[in-house]
Design an enzyme around this catalytic site. Sequence first.
Site, PDB file in Angstrom:
ATOM      1  N   SER A 119      30.552  62.872  -5.119  1.00  0.00           N
ATOM      2  CA  SER A 119      30.148  61.486  -4.859  1.00  0.00           C
ATOM      3  C   SER A 119      28.746  61.380  -4.258  1.00  0.00           C
ATOM      4  O   SER A 119      28.145  60.305  -4.272  1.00  0.00           O
ATOM      5  CB  SER A 119      31.163  60.793  -3.941  1.00  0.00           C
ATOM      6  OG  SER A 119      31.154  61.377  -2.654  1.00  0.00           O
ATOM      7  N   LYS A 156      29.536  60.019   3.256  1.00  0.00           N
ATOM      8  CA  LYS A 156      28.912  58.889   2.549  1.00  0.00           C
ATOM      9  C   LYS A 156      27.729  58.359   3.359  1.00  0.00           C
ATOM     10  O   LYS A 156      27.553  58.690   4.527  1.00  0.00           O
ATOM     11  CB  LYS A 156      29.925  57.746   2.353  1.00  0.00           C
ATOM     12  CG  LYS A 156      31.126  58.054   1.479  1.00  0.00           C
ATOM     13  CD  LYS A 156      30.769  58.175   0.021  1.00  0.00           C
ATOM     14  CE  LYS A 156      32.005  58.366  -0.853  1.00  0.00           C
ATOM     15  NZ  LYS A 156      32.673  59.661  -0.636  1.00  0.00           N
TER      16      LYS A 156
END
Length: 202
Positions: A119, A156
Amino acid sequence: MKALTTRQQEVYDLVRDHLAQTGMPPTRAEIAQRLGFRSPNAAEEHLKALARKGVIEIVSGASRGIRLLMEEEDGLPLIGRVAAGEPLLAQQHIEGHYKVDPSMFKPSADFLLRVNGMSMRDIGILDGDLLAVHKTQDVRNGQVVVARIDDEVTVKRLKKQGNIVQLLPENSEFQPIVVDLREQSFTIEGLAVGVIRNGDWI
């Protein structure tokens, strides 16, 4: 080696830290004062328990006669898969220790986290990489963080506005994770400060 109780670990840590800072172990009186024991005798009992468990040796006839036997692991702890509801740095999550100088990262790294997934691919954080993490909750919008949502740990980019947190991927194939702080448990575990791939810092 037998597991230490919480109190025994506190005594051991105090002895280790005192040795690192002053070059000599603390006296029983110093241990008692630092840890709130009523008398040096209580410190002596804990030291005897540590000696029975094989982590220290008591040298008779000396007020500072304590020698550490339990070797500290060198390097940064490497965190693998994290079990639900447990602290990130719990002993059972540590796969091993990686011999890398924490000060090569700014701010210095406290642990390494094995990256799972792609990701964050577009900023060079790939599946299987070791992410160097500075343990802190003092982070700003736009920084790449290690966060825990309920019992899931993720890496993230942070965007926080009021009670809403967005955790943004760096890969168009992934969707942002949106967290409502009024409804979900959310914790910042640390700040990403570097990546190690195939044994090399990049």
